[in-house]
Design a protein around this motif. Structure first.
Motif, PDB file in Angstrom:
ATOM      1  N   ALA A  87       0.829  -1.210   0.000  1.00  0.00           N
ATOM      2  CA  ALA A  87       0.000   0.000   0.000  1.00  0.00           C
ATOM      3  C   ALA A  87       0.858   1.252   0.000  1.00  0.00           C
ATOM      4  CB  ALA A  87      -0.928  -0.004   1.211  1.00  0.00           C
ATOM      5  N   GLY A  88       2.020   1.175   0.620  1.00  0.00           N
ATOM      6  CA  GLY A  88       2.910   2.332   0.685  1.00  0.00           C
ATOM      7  C   GLY A  88       3.973   2.336  -0.390  1.00  0.00           C
ATOM      8  N   LEU A  89       3.828   1.470  -1.427  1.00  0.00           N
ATOM      9  CA  LEU A  89       4.767   1.381  -2.543  1.00  0.00           C
ATOM     10  C   LEU A  89       6.181   1.062  -2.054  1.00  0.00           C
ATOM     11  CD1 LEU A  89       3.517   4.389  -4.705  1.00  0.00           C
ATOM     12  CD2 LEU A  89       3.027   1.962  -5.016  1.00  0.00           C
ATOM     13  N   ARG A  90       6.275   0.181  -1.044  1.00  0.00           N
ATOM     14  CA  ARG A  90       7.579  -0.232  -0.530  1.00  0.00           C
ATOM     15  C   ARG A  90       7.831  -1.715  -0.759  1.00  0.00           C
ATOM     16  NH1 ARG A  90       5.267   2.790   3.464  1.00  0.00           N
ATOM     17  NH2 ARG A  90       4.730   0.882   4.604  1.00  0.00           N
ATOM     18  N   GLY A  91       6.962  -2.374  -1.499  1.00  0.00           N
ATOM     19  CA  GLY A  91       7.145  -3.790  -1.733  1.00  0.00           C
ATOM     20  C   GLY A  91       6.098  -4.328  -2.680  1.00  0.00           C
ATOM     21  N   GLY A  92       6.189  -5.623  -2.958  1.00  0.00           N
ATOM     22  CA  GLY A  92       5.242  -6.261  -3.855  1.00  0.00           C
ATOM     23  C   GLY A  92       5.765  -6.339  -5.283  1.00  0.00           C
ATOM     24  N   THR A  93       4.875  -6.715  -6.178  1.00  0.00           N
ATOM     25  CA  THR A  93       5.209  -6.914  -7.591  1.00  0.00           C
ATOM     26  C   THR A  93       4.146  -6.254  -8.455  1.00  0.00           C
ATOM     27  OG1 THR A  93       6.247  -9.047  -7.100  1.00  0.00           O
ATOM     28  CG2 THR A  93       5.630  -8.638  -9.393  1.00  0.00           C
ATOM     29  N   ILE A  94       4.563  -5.648  -9.555  1.00  0.00           N
ATOM     30  CA  ILE A  94       3.614  -5.148 -10.547  1.00  0.00           C
ATOM     31  C   ILE A  94       3.996  -5.724 -11.896  1.00  0.00           C
ATOM     32  CG2 ILE A  94       4.936  -3.011 -10.920  1.00  0.00           C
ATOM     33  CD1 ILE A  94       2.218  -1.656 -11.545  1.00  0.00           C
ATOM     34  N   GLN A  95       2.989  -6.257 -12.599  1.00  0.00           N
ATOM     35  CA  GLN A  95       3.201  -6.862 -13.902  1.00  0.00           C
ATOM     36  C   GLN A  95       2.534  -5.986 -14.953  1.00  0.00           C
ATOM     37  OE1 GLN A  95       3.428 -11.223 -13.893  1.00  0.00           O
ATOM     38  NE2 GLN A  95       2.222 -11.171 -12.016  1.00  0.00           N
ATOM     39  N   VAL A  96       3.312  -5.554 -15.911  1.00  0.00           N
ATOM     40  CA  VAL A  96       2.896  -4.536 -16.872  1.00  0.00           C
ATOM     41  C   VAL A  96       2.998  -5.101 -18.288  1.00  0.00           C
ATOM     42  CG1 VAL A  96       3.304  -2.169 -17.678  1.00  0.00           C
ATOM     43  CG2 VAL A  96       3.827  -2.805 -15.302  1.00  0.00           C
ATOM     44  N   ALA A  97       2.106  -4.658 -19.160  1.00  0.00           N
ATOM     45  CA  ALA A  97       2.171  -5.011 -20.579  1.00  0.00           C
ATOM     46  C   ALA A  97       1.912  -3.764 -21.409  1.00  0.00           C
ATOM     47  CB  ALA A  97       1.149  -6.099 -20.929  1.00  0.00           C
ATOM     48  N   ILE A 121       9.793  -2.389  -5.313  1.00  0.00           N
ATOM     49  CA  ILE A 121       8.715  -3.095  -6.003  1.00  0.00           C
ATOM     50  C   ILE A 121       9.310  -3.840  -7.194  1.00  0.00           C
ATOM     51  CG2 ILE A 121       6.573  -2.860  -7.296  1.00  0.00           C
ATOM     52  CD1 ILE A 121       5.916  -0.430  -5.645  1.00  0.00           C
ATOM     53  N   GLU A 122       9.035  -5.139  -7.266  1.00  0.00           N
ATOM     54  CA  GLU A 122       9.512  -5.944  -8.387  1.00  0.00           C
ATOM     55  C   GLU A 122       8.683  -5.614  -9.628  1.00  0.00           C
ATOM     56  OE1 GLU A 122      10.194 -10.619  -9.696  1.00  0.00           O
ATOM     57  OE2 GLU A 122       9.479 -10.113  -7.687  1.00  0.00           O
ATOM     58  N   LEU A 123       9.364  -5.242 -10.697  1.00  0.00           N
ATOM     59  CA  LEU A 123       8.710  -4.804 -11.924  1.00  0.00           C
ATOM     60  C   LEU A 123       8.903  -5.859 -13.006  1.00  0.00           C
ATOM     61  CD1 LEU A 123       7.306  -2.509 -13.525  1.00  0.00           C
ATOM     62  CD2 LEU A 123       9.571  -1.584 -13.993  1.00  0.00           C
ATOM     63  N   ARG A 124       7.779  -6.319 -13.571  1.00  0.00           N
ATOM     64  CA  ARG A 124       7.821  -7.281 -14.661  1.00  0.00           C
ATOM     65  C   ARG A 124       7.075  -6.725 -15.866  1.00  0.00           C
ATOM     66  NH1 ARG A 124       6.235 -12.753 -11.197  1.00  0.00           N
ATOM     67  NH2 ARG A 124       7.996 -12.659  -9.743  1.00  0.00           N
ATOM     68  N   PHE A 125       7.592  -7.015 -17.075  1.00  0.00           N
ATOM     69  CA  PHE A 125       7.023  -6.421 -18.281  1.00  0.00           C
ATOM     70  C   PHE A 125       6.896  -7.473 -19.380  1.00  0.00           C
ATOM     71  CE2 PHE A 125       7.479  -4.543 -22.478  1.00  0.00           C
ATOM     72  CZ  PHE A 125       6.468  -3.589 -22.460  1.00  0.00           C
ATOM     73  N   ALA A 126       5.814  -7.357 -20.164  1.00  0.00           N
ATOM     74  CA  ALA A 126       5.627  -8.202 -21.349  1.00  0.00           C
ATOM     75  C   ALA A 126       5.110  -7.338 -22.489  1.00  0.00           C
ATOM     76  CB  ALA A 126       4.640  -9.336 -21.063  1.00  0.00           C
ATOM     77  N   ILE A 142      -1.808  -9.820 -15.621  1.00  0.00           N
ATOM     78  CA  ILE A 142      -1.221  -8.490 -15.825  1.00  0.00           C
ATOM     79  C   ILE A 142      -1.960  -7.507 -14.927  1.00  0.00           C
ATOM     80  CG2 ILE A 142      -0.854  -6.614 -17.487  1.00  0.00           C
ATOM     81  CD1 ILE A 142       0.944  -9.010 -17.982  1.00  0.00           C
ATOM     82  N   ASP A 143      -1.212  -6.638 -14.236  1.00  0.00           N
ATOM     83  CA  ASP A 143      -1.820  -5.639 -13.349  1.00  0.00           C
ATOM     84  C   ASP A 143      -2.218  -4.373 -14.098  1.00  0.00           C
ATOM     85  OD1 ASP A 143      -1.464  -7.114 -10.864  1.00  0.00           O
ATOM     86  OD2 ASP A 143       0.677  -6.772 -11.168  1.00  0.00           O
ATOM     87  N   LEU A 144      -1.401  -3.948 -15.042  1.00  0.00           N
ATOM     88  CA  LEU A 144      -1.702  -2.756 -15.845  1.00  0.00           C
ATOM     89  C   LEU A 144      -1.221  -3.003 -17.262  1.00  0.00           C
ATOM     90  CD1 LEU A 144      -1.305   0.997 -15.018  1.00  0.00           C
ATOM     91  CD2 LEU A 144      -0.338   0.079 -17.134  1.00  0.00           C
ATOM     92  N   ALA A 145      -2.094  -2.761 -18.222  1.00  0.00           N
ATOM     93  CA  ALA A 145      -1.720  -2.884 -19.630  1.00  0.00           C
ATOM     94  C   ALA A 145      -1.976  -1.563 -20.336  1.00  0.00           C
ATOM     95  CB  ALA A 145      -2.510  -4.001 -20.315  1.00  0.00           C
ATOM     96  N   ALA A 287       0.111   4.598  -9.413  1.00  0.00           N
ATOM     97  CA  ALA A 287       1.319   5.408  -9.538  1.00  0.00           C
ATOM     98  C   ALA A 287       1.881   5.312 -10.953  1.00  0.00           C
ATOM     99  CB  ALA A 287       2.356   4.966  -8.514  1.00  0.00           C
ATOM    100  N   LEU A 288       1.913   4.095 -11.501  1.00  0.00           N
ATOM    101  CA  LEU A 288       2.457   3.923 -12.844  1.00  0.00           C
ATOM    102  C   LEU A 288       1.604   4.647 -13.880  1.00  0.00           C
ATOM    103  CD1 LEU A 288       4.473   2.781 -14.791  1.00  0.00           C
ATOM    104  CD2 LEU A 288       3.191   0.627 -14.805  1.00  0.00           C
ATOM    105  N   ALA A 289       0.283   4.609 -13.737  1.00  0.00           N
ATOM    106  CA  ALA A 289      -0.584   5.328 -14.674  1.00  0.00           C
ATOM    107  C   ALA A 289      -0.245   6.812 -14.675  1.00  0.00           C
ATOM    108  CB  ALA A 289      -2.050   5.099 -14.310  1.00  0.00           C
ATOM    109  N   HIS A 290       0.058   7.355 -13.507  1.00  0.00           N
ATOM    110  CA  HIS A 290       0.444   8.767 -13.409  1.00  0.00           C
ATOM    111  C   HIS A 290       1.758   9.012 -14.154  1.00  0.00           C
ATOM    112  CE1 HIS A 290       0.889  12.756 -11.651  1.00  0.00           C
ATOM    113  NE2 HIS A 290       2.118  12.414 -11.297  1.00  0.00           N
ATOM    114  N   TYR A 291       2.732   8.122 -13.980  1.00  0.00           N
ATOM    115  CA  TYR A 291       4.020   8.284 -14.661  1.00  0.00           C
ATOM    116  C   TYR A 291       3.869   8.131 -16.176  1.00  0.00           C
ATOM    117  CZ  TYR A 291       5.765   7.532  -9.910  1.00  0.00           C
ATOM    118  OH  TYR A 291       5.994   7.608  -8.557  1.00  0.00           O
TER     119      TYR A 291
END
Length: 302
Positions: A87-97, A121-126, A142-145, A287-291
């Motif tokens: 929740a505080g963007l200090r951990g976890g994984t996000i999977q992006v496409a 945060i572990e970042l994965r991309f496809a 996928i968390d965000l495409a 956060a990624l959508a903002h970036y």
């Protein structure tokens, strides 16, 4: 289901030797603590404490449960910390496409900012086309495409998904530099009715978009070359095999290719979205959508 608060009391009785001391740790009265421990015994149907006028001691069952309670409560604390880290963007994984043109033009810069600001945060991309990415988002793979749609073509199945519009880009006509009309910076598609066209494979949605734009201009395109990617389309145009429509983000500098805005509006544009699951409001995805939006403002024409 065992109540963690009651387990904590039992663990503290084992550690301190008295209900009063355990109650003090829990911030309640000794009477309230005693009632909670009695309720725990009723839940389990076993005696956990041997009480006397001056002391209390754990039964064999009580010692076994107190030992397990320590490990269980430690695991619960770890789980709580992990959730708070996510929740505080200090951990976890996000999977992006993302599809290729978006990836090259603005997704990679946005991912770079995300990685630098949230290194834990572990970042994965496809790399996935929109038709492939949407079901993956819906399934939770996928968390965000970053996806796109051509308007006014029919919309895909968006059940269970949320979309944040990022950018609506115009379509440009890519022409061999020698075919660019002299004295004008715009193209009327009707002027290219007799010209061979380079277009996408019929398995892609963009083929329908090309046909629709040409029909709006009053003709059926003569498609002699079909390709899978925009780089190949532009290479064919540069080699003089025909003309083709490309979205603005795909209109990169290419030897022998000129890009012309379309003079007569066709209504054809490409809308780009950040697509997420409706039921998962991931802080990392937000956060990624903002970036992504910020990266687009730096890379697209004003």
């Amino acid at each position: 289901m065992l109540d963690p608060r009651r387990l904590s009391l039992l663990r503290d009785v084992a550690a301190t030797g008295t209900i009063a001391a355990a109650a003090e740790r829990a911030g309640c009265t000794a009477a309230a603590a005693s009632q909670q421990l009695a309720a725990l015994e009723r839940d389990l149907g076993a005696a956990l404490l041997e009480r006397s006028a001056r002391s209390v001691r754990l039964t064999t069952a009580g010692r076994v449960l107190a030992d397990h309670a320590g490990r269980l409560l430690s695991s619960l604390a770890d789980a709580e910390r992990a959730v708070r880290d996510v929740a505080g963007l200090r951990g976890g994984t996000i999977q992006v496409a993302a599809f290729a043109t978006a990836g090259i033009s603005f997704v990679i810069p946005a991912l770079t900012v995300f990685r630098n600001r949230h290194p834990d945060i572990e970042l994965r991309f496809a790399e996935l086309e929109s038709a492939e990415a949407l079901p993956e988002v819906r399934a939770g793979t996928i968390d965000l495409a970053v996806t796109h749609e051509y308007t006014p073509l029919s919309r895909p199945d968006l059940r269970g998904l949320d979309q944040r519009p990022l950018y609506r880009e115009p379509m440009l006509l890519a022409v061999p530099s020698g075919l660019a009309p002299a004295g004008t910076a715009h193209a009327d598609l009707a002027d290219f009715a007799a010209t061979p066209w380079v277009a996408a494979l019929t398995s892609t949605g963009f083929q329908a978009a090309t046909e629709m734009a040409c029909r709006t201009a009053g003709f059926e395109p003569q498609v002699d070359i079909r390709v899978h990617s925009y780089p190949m389309l532009l290479a064919m145009v540069g080699a003089g095999f025909g003309v083709g429509l490309v979205p603005q983000l795909a209109a990169v500098a290419q030897h022998g290719v000129s890009y012309l805005p379309i003079a007569r509006p066709t209504g054809l544009t490409r809308q780009i979205y950040a697509t997420t699951r409706r039921t998962d409001q991931s802080p990392a995805a937000r956060a990624l959508a903002h970036y992504l939006y910020d990266a687009l403002t730096l890379t697209t024409p004003k």
